[in-house]
Design an enzyme around this catalytic site. Sequence first.
Site, PDB file in Angstrom:
ATOM      1  N   SER A 131      -7.890  -2.169  35.958  1.00 20.41           N
ATOM      2  CA  SER A 131      -7.639  -1.005  36.676  1.00 20.41           C
ATOM      3  C   SER A 131      -8.707  -0.346  37.560  1.00 20.41           C
ATOM      4  O   SER A 131     -10.007  -1.131  37.191  1.00 20.41           O
ATOM      5  CB  SER A 131      -7.380   0.162  35.434  1.00 20.41           C
ATOM      6  OG  SER A 131      -7.518   1.482  36.079  1.00 20.41           O
TER       7      SER A 131
ATOM      8  N   TYR B 104      -9.217   4.358  27.576  1.00 19.01           N
ATOM      9  CA  TYR B 104      -8.401   3.561  28.471  1.00 19.01           C
ATOM     10  C   TYR B 104      -9.422   3.016  29.457  1.00 19.01           C
ATOM     11  O   TYR B 104      -9.283   1.687  29.733  1.00 19.01           O
ATOM     12  CB  TYR B 104      -7.561   4.526  29.313  1.00 19.01           C
ATOM     13  CG  TYR B 104      -6.853   3.833  30.361  1.00 19.01           C
ATOM     14  CD1 TYR B 104      -5.668   3.103  30.144  1.00 19.01           C
ATOM     15  CD2 TYR B 104      -7.381   3.779  31.864  1.00 19.01           C
ATOM     16  CE1 TYR B 104      -4.845   2.487  31.148  1.00 19.01           C
ATOM     17  CE2 TYR B 104      -6.545   3.071  32.675  1.00 19.01           C
ATOM     18  CZ  TYR B 104      -5.354   2.680  32.393  1.00 19.01           C
ATOM     19  OH  TYR B 104      -4.776   1.736  33.229  1.00 19.01           O
TER      20      TYR B 104
END
Length: 254
Positions: free
Chosen positions: A139, A152
Amino acid sequence: MDITGNTIFIPGSTSGIGLALALELQAKGNTVIVGGRRTELLDQIAAEHPGIDTVQIDTADAASIEAAAKQVLARHPDLNVLITMAGIMRVEDWHRPESFLASAESIVTTNVLGPIRLIAAFIEHLRAQPDATIVTVSSGLAFIPLKVTPSYNASKAAIHMLSESIRLQLADTNVKIVELEPPAVRTSLLPGQEESEFAMPLDEYVAEVMELFETRPDAKEIQVERVKFLRYAEARGEYDQVVATVNASDPHGK
């Protein structure tokens, strides 16, 4: 990786980026196997998209990964691409352990242990193929932290370094390691993200990814233009400014 003629397993692809990518890859002449937890979604995908195979898998469960791998390889012995798409993202408040510990453990199990276990389940088979690719999914938040999603962010940073490391180890094999690095995309990863004006439209994201796969078959990282603001902030000497911008703009980070 080559854009056509592959047999591709994508666990975690019953919706969002995973499903959109699966459909585009099938349209390019690949055999695609979609994996997910919910049988009703798998049945719907199989009915609506003839030619796509489906396999039930829970990437947070080691036994489920092992069983799914056996099923996939029995039905598709020519499998040569694994895309470790499955992942979860949750907002956390780290002021109180009771509010974040269970979430953090679940994220690490799904986002870090899941890909590790998937690669372990398929690596011997992939090494025996003439040409094989493992696509990991990190990401933009592997490089710039979003304040409200600490676990995350950390999980995706781990995937980035895992990708870098196993690429070095497997350099003496025929298995390529490609890291997909999405920005915020309009999916249901977080509540409200599908409508977020700060997130990239899903169709635009997948179209750009497919173009990069096609035009840069030897790429180690697949980065759409939008994610480079995050990916190279530190290299540009703009880390602090980008962190401030990301955390001041939108609860979902972009």
